[in-house]
Design a protein around this motif. Structure first.
Motif, PDB file in Angstrom:
ATOM      1  N   ILE A   4       0.856  -1.197   0.000  1.00 26.28           N
ATOM      2  CA  ILE A   4       0.000   0.000   0.000  1.00 26.28           C
ATOM      3  C   ILE A   4       0.882   1.233   0.000  1.00 26.28           C
ATOM      4  O   ILE A   4       2.022   1.198   0.461  1.00 26.28           O
ATOM      5  N   GLU A   5       0.323   2.324  -0.524  1.00 26.60           N
ATOM      6  CA  GLU A   5       1.013   3.612  -0.444  1.00 26.60           C
ATOM      7  C   GLU A   5       0.805   4.180   0.959  1.00 26.60           C
ATOM      8  O   GLU A   5      -0.209   3.894   1.571  1.00 26.60           O
ATOM      9  N   PRO A   6       1.690   4.991   1.488  1.00 24.92           N
ATOM     10  CA  PRO A   6       2.952   5.413   0.868  1.00 24.92           C
ATOM     11  C   PRO A   6       4.024   4.320   0.936  1.00 24.92           C
ATOM     12  O   PRO A   6       3.889   3.386   1.714  1.00 24.92           O
ATOM     13  N   ALA A   7       5.023   4.493   0.108  1.00 26.63           N
ATOM     14  CA  ALA A   7       6.198   3.606   0.110  1.00 26.63           C
ATOM     15  C   ALA A   7       5.861   2.176  -0.291  1.00 26.63           C
ATOM     16  O   ALA A   7       6.460   1.213   0.196  1.00 26.63           O
ATOM     17  N   LYS A   8       4.898   2.016  -1.183  1.00 29.38           N
ATOM     18  CA  LYS A   8       4.549   0.687  -1.693  1.00 29.38           C
ATOM     19  C   LYS A   8       5.779   0.052  -2.347  1.00 29.38           C
ATOM     20  O   LYS A   8       6.507   0.702  -3.095  1.00 29.38           O
ATOM     21  N   GLY A   9       6.011  -1.240  -2.063  1.00 27.80           N
ATOM     22  CA  GLY A   9       7.146  -1.948  -2.645  1.00 27.80           C
ATOM     23  C   GLY A   9       8.394  -1.906  -1.784  1.00 27.80           C
ATOM     24  O   GLY A   9       9.331  -2.653  -2.011  1.00 27.80           O
ATOM     25  N   LEU A  10       8.396  -1.024  -0.776  1.00 32.38           N
ATOM     26  CA  LEU A  10       9.521  -1.009   0.161  1.00 32.38           C
ATOM     27  C   LEU A  10       9.141  -1.846   1.382  1.00 32.38           C
ATOM     28  O   LEU A  10       8.012  -2.270   1.534  1.00 32.38           O
TER      29      LEU A  10
ATOM     30  N   LEU B 217      -2.911  -9.886   5.608  1.00 29.32           N
ATOM     31  CA  LEU B 217      -3.654  -8.733   5.110  1.00 29.32           C
ATOM     32  C   LEU B 217      -3.123  -8.334   3.744  1.00 29.32           C
ATOM     33  O   LEU B 217      -2.002  -8.663   3.378  1.00 29.32           O
ATOM     34  N   GLU B 218      -3.927  -7.566   3.025  1.00 28.25           N
ATOM     35  CA  GLU B 218      -3.495  -7.108   1.711  1.00 28.25           C
ATOM     36  C   GLU B 218      -2.467  -5.986   1.802  1.00 28.25           C
ATOM     37  O   GLU B 218      -1.922  -5.559   0.791  1.00 28.25           O
ATOM     38  N   GLU B 219      -2.205  -5.536   3.040  1.00 24.81           N
ATOM     39  CA  GLU B 219      -1.218  -4.477   3.263  1.00 24.81           C
ATOM     40  C   GLU B 219       0.188  -4.897   2.849  1.00 24.81           C
ATOM     41  O   GLU B 219       1.027  -4.058   2.565  1.00 24.81           O
ATOM     42  N   ALA B 220       0.450  -6.208   2.869  1.00 30.35           N
ATOM     43  CA  ALA B 220       1.792  -6.704   2.550  1.00 30.35           C
ATOM     44  C   ALA B 220       1.713  -7.689   1.385  1.00 30.35           C
ATOM     45  O   ALA B 220       0.744  -8.430   1.243  1.00 30.35           O
ATOM     46  N   SER B 221       2.778  -7.687   0.551  1.00 31.17           N
ATOM     47  CA  SER B 221       2.797  -8.598  -0.592  1.00 31.17           C
ATOM     48  C   SER B 221       3.802  -9.730  -0.403  1.00 31.17           C
ATOM     49  O   SER B 221       3.764 -10.717  -1.121  1.00 31.17           O
ATOM     50  N   GLU B 222       4.700  -9.564   0.586  1.00 29.94           N
ATOM     51  CA  GLU B 222       5.768 -10.541   0.783  1.00 29.94           C
ATOM     52  C   GLU B 222       6.272 -10.457   2.215  1.00 29.94           C
ATOM     53  O   GLU B 222       6.242  -9.388   2.824  1.00 29.94           O
TER      54      GLU B 222
ATOM     55  N   LEU C  34      14.237   0.146   3.256  1.00 31.12           N
ATOM     56  CA  LEU C  34      13.129   0.293   4.195  1.00 31.12           C
ATOM     57  C   LEU C  34      12.258   1.491   3.823  1.00 31.12           C
ATOM     58  O   LEU C  34      12.702   2.419   3.148  1.00 31.12           O
ATOM     59  N   ALA C  35      11.020   1.441   4.294  1.00 32.72           N
ATOM     60  CA  ALA C  35      10.008   2.388   3.812  1.00 32.72           C
ATOM     61  C   ALA C  35      10.212   3.814   4.325  1.00 32.72           C
ATOM     62  O   ALA C  35      10.006   4.770   3.594  1.00 32.72           O
ATOM     63  N   PHE C  36      10.611   3.954   5.586  1.00 30.90           N
ATOM     64  CA  PHE C  36      10.625   5.283   6.179  1.00 30.90           C
ATOM     65  C   PHE C  36      11.943   5.530   6.923  1.00 30.90           C
ATOM     66  O   PHE C  36      12.523   4.594   7.472  1.00 30.90           O
ATOM     67  N   PRO C  37      12.396   6.792   6.956  1.00 33.63           N
ATOM     68  CA  PRO C  37      13.650   7.118   7.648  1.00 33.63           C
ATOM     69  C   PRO C  37      13.677   6.637   9.101  1.00 33.63           C
ATOM     70  O   PRO C  37      14.719   6.196   9.587  1.00 33.63           O
ATOM     71  N   VAL C  38      12.526   6.669   9.755  1.00 35.79           N
ATOM     72  CA  VAL C  38      12.494   6.263  11.165  1.00 35.79           C
ATOM     73  C   VAL C  38      12.891   4.796  11.318  1.00 35.79           C
ATOM     74  O   VAL C  38      13.460   4.393  12.337  1.00 35.79           O
TER      75      VAL C  38
END
Ligand SMILES: [Zn+2]
Length: 169
Positions: free
Chosen positions: A61-67, A134-139, A151-155
C-alpha cells in the motif's frame, strides 16, 4: 499551522470558529465550547528476530509501496503498546511474538506519528504459522543485517541503528 479537517463541531454540528487559546489558534465550537486539540497518532512496531535474521514485510500500500517495513500499526483505544504490537504481528503475519524490550520512542518533530519500537523474538515453533494475513503486505522475508532491503521510512533506519547498538551494549 493546520488545526483540523473538521468544518463542523463533531459533538453538536455547529460550524467551528478559529480562536486563540493560550497563544495557540484552535478550532472551537461557539455553541458547546468543544475545542479541537490535534494529537499525534501512536504507532507500535516490532523488530522481530529469528536466528539472527530480521522479519520484514513488503508494503503493498502507499505510501512507500514496494519497500519493506516491520510488523506494526496504530494502537487501538484502550490498548497498551505491548498488547498492540503483539496483536499487529498476529494480524499481519499470523505469529505470536515474544517481546524482549522497548528499543525506543521515535517521531514528533513535525510528523503526525509517535512510534514505540520493540525488540521481539519469533519462537521456532511459530515459524510454520508465518503467513501474510492482510493485503497491506505482498511478501514476507527474513534478512541478515548485511542484506537488508530498502526500508520504507527514515524512522526505520533510526530504529535499526538503535537496535544494532543495543545488541552489543
Ligand atoms: Zn459543538
Amino acid at each position: 499551522m493546520p488545526q483540523t479537517n473538521f468544518i463542523y463541531c463533531p459533538l453538536c454540528a455547529t460550524a467551528l470558529i478559529e480562536k486563540e487559546i493560550h497563544q495557540v489558534r484552535r478550532s472551537c465550537c461557539p455553541e458547546c465550547h468543544y475545542i479541537y486539540y490535534p494529537q499525534p497518532n501512536l504507532v507500535v512496531l516490532a523488530v522481530i528476530e529469528h536466528e539472527g535474521k530480521l522479519l520484514l514485510l513488503k508494503r503493498n500500500i502507499e505510501p512507500a509501496k514496494g519497500l519493506w517495513n516491520f510488523c506494526g500499526g496504530y494502537i487501538e483505544f484502550g490498548e497498551s503498546p505491548q498488547v498492540a504490537v503483539i496483536r499487529e504481528a498476529k494480524e499481519e503475519a499470523n505469529i505470536d511474538i515474544q517481546i524482549d524490550k522497548l528499543i525506543g520512542i521515535y517521531g514528533g518533530e513535525g510528523g503526525s506519528n509517535i512510534v514505540a519500537a520493540f525488540q521481539a523474538q519469533l519462537p521456532s515453533h511459530q515459524l510454520p504459522n508465518l503467513a501474510i494475513q492482510l493485503e497491506e503486505a505482498s511478501e514476507l522475508g527474513f534478512f541478515a543485517w548485511e542484506e537488508l532491503p530498502t526500508l520504507a521510512f527514515p524512522v526505520h533506519y533510526e530504529i535499526l541503528r538503535d537496535w544494532k547498538a543495543q545488541q552489543h551494549a
